[in-house]
Design a protein around this motif. Structure first.
Motif, mmCIF file in Angstrom:
data_model
loop_
_atom_site.group_PDB
_atom_site.id
_atom_site.type_symbol
_atom_site.label_atom_id
_atom_site.label_comp_id
_atom_site.label_asym_id
_atom_site.label_seq_id
_atom_site.Cartn_x
_atom_site.Cartn_y
_atom_site.Cartn_z
ATOM 1 N N SER A 174 0.810 -1.214 0.000
ATOM 2 C CA SER A 174 0.000 0.000 0.000
ATOM 3 C C SER A 174 0.845 1.267 0.000
ATOM 4 O O SER A 174 0.374 2.306 -0.418
ATOM 5 N N CYS A 175 2.095 1.210 0.449
ATOM 6 C CA CYS A 175 2.941 2.400 0.393
ATOM 7 C C CYS A 175 3.868 2.374 -0.808
ATOM 8 O O CYS A 175 4.828 3.152 -0.873
ATOM 9 N N GLU A 176 3.614 1.487 -1.747
ATOM 10 C CA GLU A 176 4.453 1.330 -2.927
ATOM 11 C C GLU A 176 5.936 1.268 -2.555
ATOM 12 O O GLU A 176 6.710 2.170 -2.899
ATOM 13 N N PRO A 177 6.332 0.210 -1.865
ATOM 14 C CA PRO A 177 7.721 0.112 -1.418
ATOM 15 C C PRO A 177 8.667 -0.133 -2.588
ATOM 16 O O PRO A 177 8.247 -0.573 -3.655
ATOM 17 N N ASP A 178 9.960 0.198 -2.381
ATOM 18 C CA ASP A 178 10.965 -0.077 -3.405
ATOM 19 C C ASP A 178 11.340 -1.552 -3.400
ATOM 20 O O ASP A 178 11.696 -2.115 -4.421
ATOM 21 N N ILE A 179 11.288 -2.130 -2.199
ATOM 22 C CA ILE A 179 11.696 -3.526 -2.070
ATOM 23 C C ILE A 179 10.630 -4.301 -1.302
ATOM 24 O O ILE A 179 10.115 -3.824 -0.291
ATOM 25 N N LEU A 180 10.299 -5.468 -1.810
ATOM 26 C CA LEU A 180 9.390 -6.356 -1.084
ATOM 27 C C LEU A 180 10.167 -7.615 -0.706
ATOM 28 O O LEU A 180 10.808 -8.231 -1.548
ATOM 29 N N ILE A 181 10.127 -7.941 0.578
ATOM 30 C CA ILE A 181 10.756 -9.182 1.016
ATOM 31 C C ILE A 181 9.643 -10.169 1.306
ATOM 32 O O ILE A 181 8.801 -9.935 2.166
ATOM 33 N N ALA A 182 9.600 -11.248 0.547
ATOM 34 C CA ALA A 182 8.528 -12.236 0.714
ATOM 35 C C ALA A 182 9.143 -13.509 1.270
ATOM 36 O O ALA A 182 9.893 -14.198 0.588
ATOM 37 N N ASP A 183 8.844 -13.810 2.542
ATOM 38 C CA ASP A 183 9.416 -14.979 3.202
ATOM 39 C C ASP A 183 8.428 -16.132 3.137
ATOM 40 O O ASP A 183 7.438 -16.140 3.860
ATOM 41 N N GLU A 184 8.674 -17.080 2.267
ATOM 42 C CA GLU A 184 7.788 -18.229 2.059
ATOM 43 C C GLU A 184 6.333 -17.771 1.922
ATOM 44 O O GLU A 184 5.467 -18.239 2.662
ATOM 45 N N SER A 211 11.518 -4.183 -6.524
ATOM 46 C CA SER A 211 12.421 -5.321 -6.501
ATOM 47 C C SER A 211 11.967 -6.270 -5.406
ATOM 48 O O SER A 211 11.433 -5.830 -4.393
ATOM 49 N N ILE A 212 12.176 -7.543 -5.626
ATOM 50 C CA ILE A 212 11.655 -8.528 -4.663
ATOM 51 C C ILE A 212 12.751 -9.498 -4.230
ATOM 52 O O ILE A 212 13.561 -9.940 -5.049
ATOM 53 N N VAL A 213 12.782 -9.783 -2.933
ATOM 54 C CA VAL A 213 13.573 -10.905 -2.431
ATOM 55 C C VAL A 213 12.573 -11.994 -2.084
ATOM 56 O O VAL A 213 11.731 -11.817 -1.209
ATOM 57 N N LEU A 214 12.627 -13.100 -2.810
ATOM 58 C CA LEU A 214 11.672 -14.183 -2.598
ATOM 59 C C LEU A 214 12.385 -15.339 -1.913
ATOM 60 O O LEU A 214 13.291 -15.949 -2.480
ATOM 61 N N ILE A 215 11.974 -15.599 -0.680
ATOM 62 C CA ILE A 215 12.635 -16.645 0.095
ATOM 63 C C ILE A 215 11.758 -17.878 0.090
ATOM 64 O O ILE A 215 10.573 -17.802 0.432
ATOM 65 N N THR A 216 12.284 -19.013 -0.318
ATOM 66 C CA THR A 216 11.463 -20.214 -0.353
ATOM 67 C C THR A 216 12.328 -21.465 -0.326
ATOM 68 O O THR A 216 13.491 -21.433 -0.692
ATOM 69 N N HIS A 217 11.736 -22.569 0.142
ATOM 70 C CA HIS A 217 12.441 -23.839 0.099
ATOM 71 C C HIS A 217 12.073 -24.583 -1.180
ATOM 72 O O HIS A 217 12.652 -25.607 -1.501
ATOM 73 N N ASP A 218 11.088 -24.048 -1.930
ATOM 74 C CA ASP A 218 10.536 -24.761 -3.075
ATOM 75 C C ASP A 218 11.271 -24.337 -4.346
ATOM 76 O O ASP A 218 11.094 -23.228 -4.847
ATOM 77 N N LEU A 219 12.098 -25.243 -4.881
ATOM 78 C CA LEU A 219 12.903 -24.886 -6.040
ATOM 79 C C LEU A 219 12.044 -24.670 -7.288
ATOM 80 O O LEU A 219 12.436 -23.951 -8.195
ATOM 81 N N GLY A 220 10.856 -25.276 -7.312
ATOM 82 C CA GLY A 220 9.946 -25.030 -8.419
ATOM 83 C C GLY A 220 9.490 -23.576 -8.439
ATOM 84 O O GLY A 220 9.438 -22.931 -9.483
ATOM 85 N N VAL A 221 9.178 -23.042 -7.257
ATOM 86 C CA VAL A 221 8.753 -21.640 -7.149
ATOM 87 C C VAL A 221 9.892 -20.724 -7.588
ATOM 88 O O VAL A 221 9.684 -19.744 -8.304
ATOM 89 N N ILE A 222 11.120 -21.057 -7.207
ATOM 90 C CA ILE A 222 12.285 -20.270 -7.619
ATOM 91 C C ILE A 222 12.411 -20.274 -9.142
ATOM 92 O O ILE A 222 12.527 -19.223 -9.776
ATOM 93 N N ALA A 223 12.359 -21.467 -9.729
ATOM 94 C CA ALA A 223 12.576 -21.594 -11.178
ATOM 95 C C ALA A 223 11.562 -20.783 -11.965
ATOM 96 O O ALA A 223 11.882 -20.213 -13.001
ATOM 97 N N GLU A 224 10.336 -20.727 -11.461
ATOM 98 C CA GLU A 224 9.300 -20.085 -12.261
ATOM 99 C C GLU A 224 9.157 -18.594 -12.010
ATOM 100 O O GLU A 224 8.467 -17.913 -12.762
ATOM 101 N N ASN A 225 9.772 -18.080 -10.955
ATOM 102 C CA ASN A 225 9.499 -16.689 -10.627
ATOM 103 C C ASN A 225 10.721 -15.789 -10.539
ATOM 104 O O ASN A 225 10.581 -14.579 -10.645
ATOM 105 N N CYS A 226 11.909 -16.346 -10.315
ATOM 106 C CA CYS A 226 13.050 -15.487 -10.006
ATOM 107 C C CYS A 226 13.925 -15.223 -11.222
ATOM 108 O O CYS A 226 13.924 -15.966 -12.195
#
Lengths: 333, 320
Positions: A174-184, A211-226
């Motif tokens: 809602s504040c239009e951040p420069d960076i979004l950190i998404a933890d799982e 810009s996004i930091v996407l933290i996940t244990h799921d390598l499928g999610v990494i492959a398709e989004n990062c």
């Protein structure tokens, strides 16, 4: 610092006090986040990926943990040296975070609407109540909630997991951040809802250029989004690469082991999977050399005595392994 | 001959409400499910949370009493068993649970946990130390682990203890309820391998329940896809993935993230949320989210019918 780098983590060390003494949960971690890109941090539980994220926005649990060393550079300033009141302004406004479990991240005794509006009253004190209401409704609509008016009046427990995660994303954006950190951000959700949420995050990212930091244990999610990936193991980054490079030519034995041990939708079934033997070393009893040495199929003598440094091993790639030859064309990092 | 046969199984839970907690509705957790499993086979049950796959597993185990329908093991019905017969059933049916942290008593050593099983079934544990030692080495744990407590083990090792407990009674069928969901990828493959090894050496039959389609594909011979308490499609494992008929199965498959950035994907993203099982939608239960919905779907419930010549591939859809 390159021009399009929005966040740079330099030599980060995070320590925790435990009953077995002081342990390093994050050990000399370096990475950069480029503007408009999605950086994935992959790793198994306890590898330090969430702790890294929490230290960026200075939300490490106190007093048991602290950043012992390193810098977190955002807009040319080291976040670790900023006074607390300044961090309040940056958190949420410039750098926002979404957590794995929206049920625990949302306040159960306030309605979704009240929590949405609180974001605006914190960061834009001049806003009128009517504006806050209108902006909250607009944000909820943008994250694909069909009837925002109804959701605004509900308490978190009255909403489904997918809607709760959307409310969290709406609050974070809602504040239009420069960076979004998404933890799982999708780990607690079903696959069909996960697909919706990831599509939504990517869509909002394209429109706002954050810009996004996407933290996940799921390598499928990494492959398709990062765009770029850092693989963590036992508190250290063992390999970084662009997403294609990592999945097509994984270099570090840990990355290679992880990738082949995932059952595939396409592969022939009911056959034994390749495995990584042993288990992650205990943080309080880290081996002296390479932390992966005890589980590594290619281990040699030097691995047990000398810690491998994360070094450049090709175009835009780094790995921490004694067995991977250093790329001679690359300047030393 | 099928070793396990489930026919027209229903399990409804009452919804209580109001001042006097009267029944105000039913949750149709499992609604008219039939399937059979051959000896030595793995039957995979896949679906999203709330689809009834765990309830179904628990009904087979006898942990829930079904509202309607029959479950037969080796052609013997499991309803109306005496307490004695139920206890004997343990040598046929066992279960492995999802959470290896909650399914082991923290105050017992591994030895005690395993002995307890034998005691309940009337063996004298004194003469069993050799058998118990064989059991732990069979699941890949060292003998000195017997004197340790559950908290001293990692998640993967705890799941091995759960598996040891399940195979200790030499069962024929094991219900595996999300056995690897709580585990990391590198540990998960070890447990899946162990389950495959045990299946081969002991001739076990598995009912493998999971929300992870890749894991279910890897483990199963036959797969049933569940949605809101019903099986919407059932076929051989390869068939489900290569020739999925039901729009829900297709959407589910297309939603799985694949660890290959070059994978050619045609993704169907379902809109909306899973409806409540308390008031399932009329007609086809999937019609509220189906991309191919037509008028007939809202009015008429599609039967589960054969979609190939041999009748091994069944799906409940008016169209595909």
């Amino acid at each position: 610092m390159k021009e399009d780098t929005v966040l740079k983590i330099k030599d980060l060390v995070v320590e925790f006090d435990t009953e077995h003494g002081r342990v390093r949960a994050v050990d000399h971690v370096d990475f950069e986040l480029e503007k408009g890109r999605i950086l994935g941090i992959a790793g198994e539980s306890g590898c330090g990926k969430s702790v890294t994220a929490l230290s960026i926005i200075r939300l490490l649990p106190k007093p048991v943990s602290r950043v012992a060393q390193g810098q977190i550079l955002f807009q040319g300033q080291d976040l670790l040296t900023r006074p607390v009141h300044e961090m309040h302004r940056i958190r949420g406004r410039k750098i926002a975070m979404i957590f794995q479990e929206p049920m625990t991240a949302l306040n159960p005794v306030h309605t979704a609407g009240r929590q949405m509006k609180e974001v605006f009253s914190l960061h834009f004190p001049g806003m009128t109540a009517a504006d806050r209401q209108a902006r909250s409704m607009e944000m909820l609509e943008r994250v694909g909630i069909p009837d925002p008016g109804r959701v605004m009046n509900k308490y978190p427990h009255q909403l489904s997991g997918g809607i709760r995660q959307r409310v969290m994303i709406a609050m974070a954006l809602s504040c239009e951040p420069d960076i979004l950190i998404a933890d799982e951000p999708t780990t607690a959700l079903d696959v069909t809802i996960q697909a919706q949420i990831l599509e939504l995050i990517k869509d909002l990212q394209k429109r706002s250029g954050m810009s996004i930091v996407l933290i996940t244990h799921d390598l499928g999610v990494i492959a398709e989004n990062c765009d770029h990936v850092a693989v963590m193991y036992a508190g250290q980054i063992v390999e970084t690469a662009d997403v294609r490079g990592l999945f097509k030519h994984p270099l570090h034995p840990y990355t290679r082991g992880l990738l082949v041990s995932i059952p595939s939708l396409a592969r022939h079934s009911k056959t034994r999977l390749p495995t990584i033997d042993g288990s992650v070393p205990d943080l309080s009893h880290m081996p002296g050399g390479c932390r992966f040495a005890d589980r590594c199929p290619d281990v040699i003598d030097i691995c047990r005595t000398q810690v491998p440094q994360l070094k450049s091993v090709g175009k835009g790639r780094k790995a921490a392994c004694h067995l991977i030859p250093v790329d001679p064309d690359q300047k030393k990092y | 001959m099928a070793i396990l046969e489930v026919s027209r199984l229903k399990k409804y839970f009452p919804v209580l409400g109001g001042v006097f907690l009267r029944r105000i509705g039913w949750v149709h957790a499992v609604d008219d499910v039939s399937f059979s499993v051959e000896k030595g086979e793995t039957f995979g049950l896949v679906g999203e949370s709330g689809c009834g796959k765990t309830t179904l597993g628990r009904c087979i185990m006898g942990l829930y009493v079904p509202t309607e329908g029959a479950i037969k093991v080796r052609e013997r019905s499991l309803s109306n068993l005496t307490a004695f017969q139920k206890k004997n059933l343990a040598s046929f049916l066992q279960m492995i649970f999802q959470d290896p942290f909650e399914s082991l008593d923290p105050r017992q050593t591994i030895q005690q946990i395993l002995e307890e099983k034998y005691k309940i079934h009337g063996y004298d544990p004194a003469g069993l130390s050799k058998e118990i030692q064989q059991l732990v080495s069979r699941v890949g744990l060292s003998r000195d682990s017997l004197s340790r407590y559950p908290h001293e083990f990692s998640g993967g090792q705890r799941q091995r203890i759960g598996i040891a407990r399940a195979v200790s009674m030499n069962p024929e069928i094991i219900i595996c309820d999300e056995p690897v969901s709580a585990l990391d990828v590198s540990v998960q493959s070890n447990i899946l391998n162990l389950l495959l090894d045990l299946q081969q050496s002991l001739g076990l039959t598995y009912v493998f329940i999971s929300h992870d389609l890749s894991v279910v594909r890897h483990m199963s011979d036959k797969i049933g896809v569940m949605y809101l308490g019903q099986i919407v499609e059932m076929a051989d494992a390869g068939d489900i993935y290569d020739r999925a008929r039901h729009p829900y199965t297709r959407a589910l498959l297309s939603a799985v993230p694949v660890p290959d950035p070059d994978a050619d994907r045609q993704r169907t993203i379902l809109t909306g949320e899973v409806p409540s099982v308390e008031n399932p939608p009329s007609g086809c239960r999937f019609h509220t989210r189906c991309p191919h919905v037509a008028d007939i779907c809202r009015k008429k419930t599609p039967p589960l019918i054969a979609k190939d010549d041999e009748g091994r591939h069944v799906a409940a859809c008016h169209f595909f």
